[in-house]
Write a protein that holds these residues in place. Structure first.
Motif, PDB file in Angstrom:
ATOM      1  N   UNK A  12       0.853  -1.187   0.000  1.00 19.42           N
ATOM      2  CA  UNK A  12       0.000   0.000   0.000  1.00 19.42           C
ATOM      3  C   UNK A  12       0.891   1.240   0.000  1.00 19.42           C
ATOM      4  N   UNK A  13       0.379   2.311  -0.551  1.00 14.15           N
ATOM      5  CA  UNK A  13       1.116   3.565  -0.536  1.00 14.15           C
ATOM      6  C   UNK A  13       1.000   4.228   0.835  1.00 14.15           C
ATOM      7  N   UNK A  14       2.016   4.993   1.182  1.00  7.65           N
ATOM      8  CA  UNK A  14       1.961   5.745   2.432  1.00  7.65           C
ATOM      9  C   UNK A  14       0.708   6.613   2.465  1.00  7.65           C
ATOM     10  N   UNK A  15       0.054   6.626   3.615  1.00  6.13           N
ATOM     11  CA  UNK A  15      -1.198   7.344   3.753  1.00  6.13           C
ATOM     12  C   UNK A  15      -2.419   6.482   3.508  1.00  6.13           C
ATOM     13  N   UNK A  16      -2.203   5.304   2.984  1.00  9.58           N
ATOM     14  CA  UNK A  16      -3.297   4.395   2.677  1.00  9.58           C
ATOM     15  C   UNK A  16      -3.730   3.574   3.877  1.00  9.58           C
ATOM     16  N   UNK A  17      -4.627   2.631   3.599  1.00  6.23           N
ATOM     17  CA  UNK A  17      -5.216   1.808   4.655  1.00  6.23           C
ATOM     18  C   UNK A  17      -5.185   0.329   4.278  1.00  6.23           C
ATOM     19  N   UNK A  18      -5.137  -0.504   5.282  1.00 10.20           N
ATOM     20  CA  UNK A  18      -5.284  -1.943   5.136  1.00 10.20           C
ATOM     21  C   UNK A  18      -6.035  -2.471   6.345  1.00 10.20           C
ATOM     22  N   UNK A  19      -6.714  -3.578   6.157  1.00  9.61           N
ATOM     23  CA  UNK A  19      -7.353  -4.250   7.278  1.00  9.61           C
ATOM     24  C   UNK A  19      -6.872  -5.688   7.327  1.00  9.61           C
ATOM     25  N   UNK A  20      -6.295  -6.050   8.464  1.00 10.65           N
ATOM     26  CA  UNK A  20      -5.859  -7.419   8.687  1.00 10.65           C
ATOM     27  C   UNK A  20      -6.939  -8.176   9.443  1.00 10.65           C
ATOM     28  N   UNK A  21      -7.042  -9.472   9.132  1.00 10.42           N
ATOM     29  CA  UNK A  21      -7.982 -10.332   9.831  1.00 10.42           C
ATOM     30  C   UNK A  21      -7.243 -11.550  10.362  1.00 10.42           C
ATOM     31  N   UNK A  22      -7.729 -12.068  11.465  1.00  7.69           N
ATOM     32  CA  UNK A  22      -7.157 -13.289  12.044  1.00  7.69           C
ATOM     33  C   UNK A  22      -8.307 -14.128  12.576  1.00  7.69           C
ATOM     34  N   UNK A  65      -4.202   6.156  17.473  1.00  5.44           N
ATOM     35  CA  UNK A  65      -4.862   7.159  16.656  1.00  5.44           C
ATOM     36  C   UNK A  65      -4.902   6.812  15.182  1.00  5.44           C
ATOM     37  N   UNK A  66      -4.115   5.825  14.783  1.00  9.41           N
ATOM     38  CA  UNK A  66      -4.095   5.412  13.374  1.00  9.41           C
ATOM     39  C   UNK A  66      -4.643   3.989  13.185  1.00  9.41           C
ATOM     40  N   UNK A  67      -4.378   3.125  14.156  1.00  8.05           N
ATOM     41  CA  UNK A  67      -4.807   1.721  14.071  1.00  8.05           C
ATOM     42  C   UNK A  67      -5.949   1.477  15.053  1.00  8.05           C
ATOM     43  N   UNK A  68      -6.823   0.547  14.671  1.00  9.51           N
ATOM     44  CA  UNK A  68      -7.921   0.142  15.546  1.00  9.51           C
ATOM     45  C   UNK A  68      -7.993  -1.377  15.571  1.00  9.51           C
ATOM     46  N   UNK A  69      -8.019  -1.945  16.769  1.00 13.72           N
ATOM     47  CA  UNK A  69      -8.176  -3.388  16.917  1.00 13.72           C
ATOM     48  C   UNK A  69      -9.611  -3.660  17.345  1.00 13.72           C
ATOM     49  N   UNK A  70     -10.197  -4.642  16.695  1.00 21.36           N
ATOM     50  CA  UNK A  70     -11.567  -5.028  16.986  1.00 21.36           C
ATOM     51  C   UNK A  70     -11.646  -6.544  17.025  1.00 21.36           C
ATOM     52  N   UNK A  71     -12.619  -7.068  17.745  1.00 24.68           N
ATOM     53  CA  UNK A  71     -12.815  -8.514  17.733  1.00 24.68           C
ATOM     54  C   UNK A  71     -14.294  -8.826  17.616  1.00 24.68           C
ATOM     55  N   UNK A  72     -14.547  -9.925  16.927  1.00 28.44           N
ATOM     56  CA  UNK A  72     -15.903 -10.451  16.791  1.00 28.44           C
ATOM     57  C   UNK A  72     -15.894 -11.823  17.440  1.00 28.44           C
ATOM     58  N   UNK A  81      -7.505  -2.637  11.849  1.00 23.97           N
ATOM     59  CA  UNK A  81      -7.718  -1.619  10.834  1.00 23.97           C
ATOM     60  C   UNK A  81      -6.571  -0.629  10.915  1.00 23.97           C
ATOM     61  N   UNK A  82      -5.837  -0.508   9.827  1.00 25.93           N
ATOM     62  CA  UNK A  82      -4.651   0.344   9.811  1.00 25.93           C
ATOM     63  C   UNK A  82      -4.877   1.490   8.827  1.00 25.93           C
ATOM     64  N   UNK A  83      -4.915   2.688   9.340  1.00 26.45           N
ATOM     65  CA  UNK A  83      -5.096   3.892   8.526  1.00 26.45           C
ATOM     66  C   UNK A  83      -3.854   4.766   8.589  1.00 26.45           C
ATOM     67  N   UNK A  84      -3.763   5.689   7.658  1.00 27.52           N
ATOM     68  CA  UNK A  84      -2.633   6.634   7.622  1.00 27.52           C
ATOM     69  C   UNK A  84      -1.302   5.905   7.747  1.00 27.52           C
ATOM     70  N   UNK A  85      -1.155   4.871   6.956  1.00 27.64           N
ATOM     71  CA  UNK A  85       0.037   4.035   7.059  1.00 27.64           C
ATOM     72  C   UNK A  85       1.296   4.796   6.678  1.00 27.64           C
TER      73      UNK A  85
END
Length: 122
Positions: A12-22, A65-72, A81-85
């Motif tokens: 991803x380009x700098x400033x972009x976002x990705x979401x990892x899942x586990x 402030x840039x990443x958010x961890x969530x669980x289901x 969720x990784x933003x402003x990478x």
């Protein structure tokens, strides 16, 4: 058998976002705390974020402030969720489960996924 399977890494380009899942696979009864760690080339593995079974999250200062961890819990899945990478976020990201209890009463401790590569280009 209990396994952690990660997905969602990539380039991803700098400033972009990705979401990892586990996803924690197996006949799961409950999962204690889960977390995401990362390891950059030549560096030690470090905690990125973790989350308790009740949803209380904790973040490394570098990602707050840039990443958010969530669980289901219904899906036995944790997300990052990784933003402003930034380029310094480039690393292999690993999922961890502190303790997993199966339906048969077996406890699996300190489980790790295989890792997923995240590359942030400038």
């Amino acid at each position: 058998q209990v396994q952690l399977v990660e997905s969602g890494g990539g380039l991803v380009q700098a400033g972009g976002s990705l979401r990892l899942s586990c996803v924690v696979s197996g006949t799961i009864f409950s999962i204690n705390a889960m977390g995401w760690y990362r390891q950059a080339p030549g560096k030690q593995r470090e905690l990125v974020a973790d989350i308790s079974s009740g949803g209380t999250a904790n973040y490394a200062a570098s990602v707050k402030g840039r990443f958010t961890i969530l669980r289901d819990n219904a899906k036995n899945t944790v997300y990052l969720q990784m933003n402003s990478l930034k380029t310094e976020d480039t690393a292999v990201y690993y999922c961890n489960a502190e303790r997993v209890f199966t339906m048969s009463g077996i406890a699996w401790n300190d489980l790790w996924g295989q890792g997923t590569q995240v590359v942030v280009a400038s």
